[in-house]
Design an enzyme around this catalytic site. Structure first.
Site, PDB file in Angstrom:
ATOM      1  CE1 TYR A  62       7.110 -51.916  21.355  1.00 18.92           C
ATOM      2  CE2 TYR A  62       7.667 -52.941  23.896  1.00 18.92           C
ATOM      3  CZ  TYR A  62       7.038 -52.556  22.367  1.00 18.92           C
ATOM      4  OH  TYR A  62       6.046 -52.801  22.103  1.00 18.92           O
ATOM      5  CB  SER A  75      23.727 -36.617  28.443  1.00 15.64           C
ATOM      6  OG  SER A  75      25.102 -36.108  27.706  1.00 15.64           O
ATOM      7  CE  LYS A  91      28.486 -46.461  21.512  1.00 19.00           C
ATOM      8  NZ  LYS A  91      28.756 -47.378  22.276  1.00 19.00           N
ATOM      9  N   GLY A 102      13.651 -41.135  16.928  1.00 20.07           N
ATOM     10  CA  GLY A 102      13.147 -41.930  15.970  1.00 20.07           C
ATOM     11  C   GLY A 102      12.150 -42.299  17.211  1.00 20.07           C
ATOM     12  CE1 TYR A 145      26.831 -32.396  27.870  1.00 18.71           C
ATOM     13  CE2 TYR A 145      27.870 -30.399  28.839  1.00 18.71           C
ATOM     14  CZ  TYR A 145      26.639 -32.023  28.860  1.00 18.71           C
ATOM     15  OH  TYR A 145      25.763 -31.164  28.926  1.00 18.71           O
ATOM     16  CE1 TYR A 159      13.963 -38.644  13.259  1.00 18.12           C
ATOM     17  CE2 TYR A 159      15.807 -38.143  13.404  1.00 18.12           C
ATOM     18  CZ  TYR A 159      15.143 -39.413  12.832  1.00 18.12           C
ATOM     19  OH  TYR A 159      15.398 -40.244  13.142  1.00 18.12           O
TER      20      TYR A 159
END
Length: 311
Positions: A62, A75, A91, A102, A145, A159
């Site tokens: 956010y 990362s 992850k 997003g 990795y 995307y």
């Protein structure tokens, strides 16, 4: 003024990106979990137009207010890190990239993914062009990795195609400079810390394997040029000057004036034998190529590492 969100902002390259974008008139929001980053890297930005948020980007991100660009740099990025943190590495490549994309989609922002030359694995094509699909062992020790970054590229491309996000992918080759961690397992900091302490300089393998070393200011300039461009295909950013690991070790020993000897240890599994970018795309589409000579870059980096070793 344009507002940029940088994940991994307290890391080596992320902190340099933050600083350079501030210098160029951007407002910067830096996000970092501090898993491998350090607030020492961004402490000097405290009184500038820089907002730091401690947050793990594998969770929902956010950010209040408008955002023009999202640069996803979060990362673990060194062999020691991703061997010790295999699941967080996977992850952040998967969930973290999804959450960062997003944010870009929600804010209608441009997106830049920090990918890596490791997507080429132990390459069978040399030098490596962006069209090369790679030679990666998905279940080897480096696979966490390599495959995280390959997945991140696939997610970023999806995307762009499905949601229309203006997304860019930079494939970063070996980069060095101030703010690297002394013990991050990469060649330049390892050799420098050993040479400055007068210890044996450890080379894994015969030392004949090659790398191409790019100074961090050159890399950041290339990233920003890509960020400002209308290019959506992956672009290699790195120094095409190829040299052996033994050559870089001997150069560092010479510059430090150290009496260190070189010792050899077995080569880790899946360690790439060659690594050299084809930067034709960066040259022709971005007008970019590295400018800092190796000796100058190593000298600047040594000044930083001397303060770290003494500390």
């Amino acid at each position: 003024m344009p507002r940029v969100v940088i994940t991994g902002a307290a890391g080596f390259i992320g902190s340099h990106l933050s600083e350079t974008l501030l210098d160029r008139g951007y407002s910067v929001v830096g996000i970092d979990s501090l898993l491998t980053g350090s607030t020492a890297n961004i402490a000097h930005l405290r009184n500038r137009d820089f907002l730091f948020i401690k947050h793990d980007v594998t969770n929902y991100i956010y950010v209040e207010g408008p955002v023009d660009v999202v640069l996803h740099w979060a990362s673990p990025a060194s062999p020691i890190d991703y061997l010790e943190l295999p699941i967080p590495t996977l992850k952040v490549g998967a969930l973290g990239t999804h959450k960062a994309l997003g944010l870009a989609k929600e804010k209608k922002a441009r997106f830049v993914l920090a990918s890596t030359s490791e997507v080429y694995g132990d390459p069978l094509e040399h030098p490596q062009k962006e069209s090369y699909w790679g030679n990666v062992n998905p279940i080897g020790p480096r696979g966490v990795y390599d495959e995280a970054k390959r997945f991140a590229e696939a997610m970023t491309t999806a995307y762009h195609r499905f949601h229309g996000v203006d997304a860019k992918i930079v494939r970063i080759f070996n980069t060095y400079g101030p703010r690297m961690r002394l013990k991050d397992g990469r060649a330049v900091p390892a050799f420098m810390s050993q040479a400055l302490r007068g210890e044996d300089v450890t080379i894994f393998g015969s030392g004949s394997q090659t790398r191409s070393f790019c100074y961090v200011t050159d890399l950041v300039d290339g990233v920003i040029r890509l960020m400002q461009s209308d290019i959506n295909d992956p672009v290699n950013i790195g120094n095409p000057h190829e040299m052996t690991i033994e050559e870089i070790a001997r150069a560092i020993i010479r510059l430090t004036g150290s009496a260190s000897r070189i010792v050899y240890r077995p080569l880790p599994e899946d360690d790439p034998k060659v690594r050299q970018p084809d930067i034709t795309r960066a040259r022709t589409l971005l007008g970019w190529e590295p400018k800092v000579p190796l000796e100058e870059g190593l000298t600047r980096t040594l000044e930083y590492f001397r303060t770290q070793v003494e500390a």
